[in-house]
Design a protein around this motif. Structure first.
Motif, PDB file in Angstrom:
ATOM      1  N   LEU A  11      -9.442   9.713  -3.602  1.00  0.00           N
ATOM      2  CA  LEU A  11      -8.944   9.169  -4.858  1.00  0.00           C
ATOM      3  C   LEU A  11     -10.043   8.374  -5.544  1.00  0.00           C
ATOM      4  O   LEU A  11     -11.051   8.013  -4.926  1.00  0.00           O
ATOM      5  CB  LEU A  11      -7.745   8.244  -4.595  1.00  0.00           C
ATOM      6  CG  LEU A  11      -6.482   8.889  -4.027  1.00  0.00           C
ATOM      7  CD1 LEU A  11      -5.557   7.824  -3.445  1.00  0.00           C
ATOM      8  CD2 LEU A  11      -5.759   9.696  -5.106  1.00  0.00           C
ATOM      9  N   LEU A  43       0.532   4.328  -2.614  1.00  0.00           N
ATOM     10  CA  LEU A  43       0.260   5.708  -2.211  1.00  0.00           C
ATOM     11  C   LEU A  43       1.349   6.662  -2.697  1.00  0.00           C
ATOM     12  O   LEU A  43       1.064   7.809  -3.066  1.00  0.00           O
ATOM     13  CB  LEU A  43       0.120   5.797  -0.691  1.00  0.00           C
ATOM     14  CG  LEU A  43      -1.173   5.233  -0.110  1.00  0.00           C
ATOM     15  CD1 LEU A  43      -1.140   5.291   1.407  1.00  0.00           C
ATOM     16  CD2 LEU A  43      -2.386   5.993  -0.645  1.00  0.00           C
ATOM     17  N   ARG A  44       2.588   6.215  -2.687  1.00  0.00           N
ATOM     18  CA  ARG A  44       3.661   7.074  -3.217  1.00  0.00           C
ATOM     19  C   ARG A  44       3.374   7.443  -4.674  1.00  0.00           C
ATOM     20  O   ARG A  44       3.653   8.573  -5.104  1.00  0.00           O
ATOM     21  CB  ARG A  44       5.012   6.363  -3.114  1.00  0.00           C
ATOM     22  CG  ARG A  44       5.637   6.385  -1.735  1.00  0.00           C
ATOM     23  CD  ARG A  44       6.969   5.651  -1.734  1.00  0.00           C
ATOM     24  NE  ARG A  44       7.582   5.666  -0.400  1.00  0.00           N
ATOM     25  CZ  ARG A  44       8.446   6.566   0.024  1.00  0.00           C
ATOM     26  NH1 ARG A  44       8.832   7.551  -0.780  1.00  0.00           N
ATOM     27  NH2 ARG A  44       8.957   6.504   1.246  1.00  0.00           N
ATOM     28  N   VAL A  63      -7.001   3.346  -7.332  1.00  0.00           N
ATOM     29  CA  VAL A  63      -6.399   2.717  -6.152  1.00  0.00           C
ATOM     30  C   VAL A  63      -6.266   1.215  -6.372  1.00  0.00           C
ATOM     31  O   VAL A  63      -5.216   0.616  -6.101  1.00  0.00           O
ATOM     32  CB  VAL A  63      -7.230   3.002  -4.888  1.00  0.00           C
ATOM     33  CG1 VAL A  63      -6.667   2.231  -3.696  1.00  0.00           C
ATOM     34  CG2 VAL A  63      -7.257   4.489  -4.600  1.00  0.00           C
ATOM     35  N   MET A  84       0.817  -1.190   0.000  1.00  0.00           N
ATOM     36  CA  MET A  84       0.000   0.000   0.000  1.00  0.00           C
ATOM     37  C   MET A  84       0.865   1.260   0.000  1.00  0.00           C
ATOM     38  O   MET A  84       0.528   2.266  -0.615  1.00  0.00           O
ATOM     39  CB  MET A  84      -0.933   0.011   1.208  1.00  0.00           C
ATOM     40  CG  MET A  84      -1.956   1.134   1.142  1.00  0.00           C
ATOM     41  SD  MET A  84      -3.174   1.078   2.459  1.00  0.00           S
ATOM     42  CE  MET A  84      -2.210   1.681   3.826  1.00  0.00           C
ATOM     43  N   GLU A  85       1.993   1.192   0.703  1.00  0.00           N
ATOM     44  CA  GLU A  85       2.888   2.353   0.759  1.00  0.00           C
ATOM     45  C   GLU A  85       3.383   2.723  -0.636  1.00  0.00           C
ATOM     46  O   GLU A  85       3.403   3.904  -1.020  1.00  0.00           O
ATOM     47  CB  GLU A  85       4.056   2.056   1.702  1.00  0.00           C
ATOM     48  CG  GLU A  85       5.051   3.193   1.848  1.00  0.00           C
ATOM     49  CD  GLU A  85       6.313   2.959   1.034  1.00  0.00           C
ATOM     50  OE1 GLU A  85       6.946   3.955   0.650  1.00  0.00           O
ATOM     51  OE2 GLU A  85       6.639   1.797   0.776  1.00  0.00           O
ATOM     52  N   LEU A 136       0.216   7.266  -6.227  1.00  0.00           N
ATOM     53  CA  LEU A 136      -1.062   7.956  -6.360  1.00  0.00           C
ATOM     54  C   LEU A 136      -1.023   9.397  -5.852  1.00  0.00           C
ATOM     55  O   LEU A 136      -1.772  10.251  -6.329  1.00  0.00           O
ATOM     56  CB  LEU A 136      -2.143   7.176  -5.601  1.00  0.00           C
ATOM     57  CG  LEU A 136      -2.514   5.806  -6.187  1.00  0.00           C
ATOM     58  CD1 LEU A 136      -3.286   4.989  -5.158  1.00  0.00           C
ATOM     59  CD2 LEU A 136      -3.326   5.960  -7.467  1.00  0.00           C
ATOM     60  N   LEU A 137      -0.149   9.666  -4.883  1.00  0.00           N
ATOM     61  CA  LEU A 137      -0.118  10.989  -4.261  1.00  0.00           C
ATOM     62  C   LEU A 137       1.123  11.800  -4.641  1.00  0.00           C
ATOM     63  O   LEU A 137       1.395  12.839  -4.042  1.00  0.00           O
ATOM     64  CB  LEU A 137      -0.175  10.839  -2.731  1.00  0.00           C
ATOM     65  CG  LEU A 137      -1.387  10.084  -2.174  1.00  0.00           C
ATOM     66  CD1 LEU A 137      -1.271   9.943  -0.663  1.00  0.00           C
ATOM     67  CD2 LEU A 137      -2.692  10.768  -2.545  1.00  0.00           C
ATOM     68  N   VAL A 150       1.927  16.445   0.560  1.00  0.00           N
ATOM     69  CA  VAL A 150       2.198  15.089   1.041  1.00  0.00           C
ATOM     70  C   VAL A 150       3.696  14.828   1.011  1.00  0.00           C
ATOM     71  O   VAL A 150       4.353  15.005  -0.014  1.00  0.00           O
ATOM     72  CB  VAL A 150       1.466  14.044   0.182  1.00  0.00           C
ATOM     73  CG1 VAL A 150       1.836  12.641   0.638  1.00  0.00           C
ATOM     74  CG2 VAL A 150      -0.041  14.242   0.270  1.00  0.00           C
ATOM     75  N   CYS A 196      -4.073   1.007   9.545  1.00  0.00           N
ATOM     76  CA  CYS A 196      -4.648  -0.154   8.867  1.00  0.00           C
ATOM     77  C   CYS A 196      -5.074  -1.193   9.900  1.00  0.00           C
ATOM     78  O   CYS A 196      -4.466  -1.325  10.964  1.00  0.00           O
ATOM     79  CB  CYS A 196      -3.629  -0.771   7.911  1.00  0.00           C
ATOM     80  SG  CYS A 196      -3.214   0.285   6.524  1.00  0.00           S
ATOM     81  N   VAL A 256      -9.060   3.199   1.075  1.00  0.00           N
ATOM     82  CA  VAL A 256      -7.959   4.084   0.691  1.00  0.00           C
ATOM     83  C   VAL A 256      -8.489   5.211  -0.189  1.00  0.00           C
ATOM     84  O   VAL A 256      -8.117   6.380  -0.023  1.00  0.00           O
ATOM     85  CB  VAL A 256      -6.844   3.303  -0.038  1.00  0.00           C
ATOM     86  CG1 VAL A 256      -5.838   4.259  -0.676  1.00  0.00           C
ATOM     87  CG2 VAL A 256      -6.123   2.383   0.935  1.00  0.00           C
ATOM     88  N   PHE A 287      -8.188   9.201   1.066  1.00  0.00           N
ATOM     89  CA  PHE A 287      -7.284  10.128   0.382  1.00  0.00           C
ATOM     90  C   PHE A 287      -7.938  10.832  -0.808  1.00  0.00           C
ATOM     91  O   PHE A 287      -7.249  11.455  -1.618  1.00  0.00           O
ATOM     92  CB  PHE A 287      -6.027   9.381  -0.077  1.00  0.00           C
ATOM     93  CG  PHE A 287      -5.184   8.880   1.059  1.00  0.00           C
ATOM     94  CD1 PHE A 287      -4.281   9.711   1.696  1.00  0.00           C
ATOM     95  CD2 PHE A 287      -5.312   7.573   1.511  1.00  0.00           C
ATOM     96  CE1 PHE A 287      -3.510   9.251   2.754  1.00  0.00           C
ATOM     97  CE2 PHE A 287      -4.545   7.102   2.566  1.00  0.00           C
ATOM     98  CZ  PHE A 287      -3.644   7.944   3.193  1.00  0.00           C
TER      99      PHE A 287
END
Length: 202
Positions: A124, A5-6, A129, A1-2, A8-9, A15, A51, A118, A122
């Motif tokens: 999204l 997110l890196r 995602v 997930m990390e 997607l964001l 961020v 989480c 998620v 965030f």
């Protein structure tokens, strides 16, 4: 997930992601541990995400993960039903872990509804995602049976939650309960969760 997110964001200037290294370990800290290690770190005004997954799913994931790291440290049946597992050479209980992170959490992200939660947390698109989660999927643990009924009877589930009342209370708040009938589902991994979310139209 990390990793998802890196990606997607990455275009959001507000961020900031920690560097992941083997020296500081701060990316693996709780908020309290981070503040102790770095007094300049101030979480004031920030939203806290954490989480969570259903306890039977979490304990089996931990047991398999630790057995993969060290084949001599395999939790016994009695340990599993009490929610105990090895962590390195230590034996910890599920409540020991959730106690570290159950502090001023604004948003719980459920593994069983990973893409949907998620996306909501965030702001999204859920499809984006889901695609990112699948793209950055990790195979840390080997395949294992992911059916609750294979591992736990209803009495086992009662013992598991009775021995971990904090986890039970968080599940009650986040999922709306932890009765055995609500736990008769696959022990999902993130990819299963994405696909299940798509199938349910969550």
């Amino acid at each position: 997930m990390e990793l998802a997110l890196r990606d997607l964001l990455k275009d959001r200037p507000a961020v900031k992601f920690d560097d992941i290294d083997d020296l500081t370990g701060h990316w693996h800290h709780t908020i309290a541990e981070r503040q102790a290690a770095d007094p300049s770190f101030d979480p004031t005004g920030k939203r806290v995400f954490a989480c969570i997954r259903r306890l039977p799913s979490w304990i089996m994931s931990m047991v398999v993960f630790e057995a993969t790291r060290n084949k001599h440290l395999v939790a016994t049946r009695e340990m599993i039903v009490r929610g105990q597992c090895f962590d390195g050479t230590y034996v910890n209980r599920a409540d020991d872990y959730i106690d570290l992170f159950n502090v001023d959490v604004h948003h719980w992200i459920r593994t069983e509804y990973l893409a949907a939660d998620v996306a909501k947390a965030f702001d999204l698109q859920q499809d984006d995602v889901a695609e990112a989660l699948l793209r950055y999927r990790s195979n840390v643990t080997p395949p294992y049976i992911k059916n609750t009924e294979f591992w736990f009877t209803d009495d086992d589930l009662g013992t598991l939650y009775a021995n971990n009342p904090l986890w039970a209370s968080v599940e009650d708040r986040v999922y709306g309960g932890h009765a055995p009938i609500s736990l008769r589902q696959s022990l999902v991994d993130p990819v299963d969760a994405v696909r299940a979310t798509e199938q349910r139209g969550v």
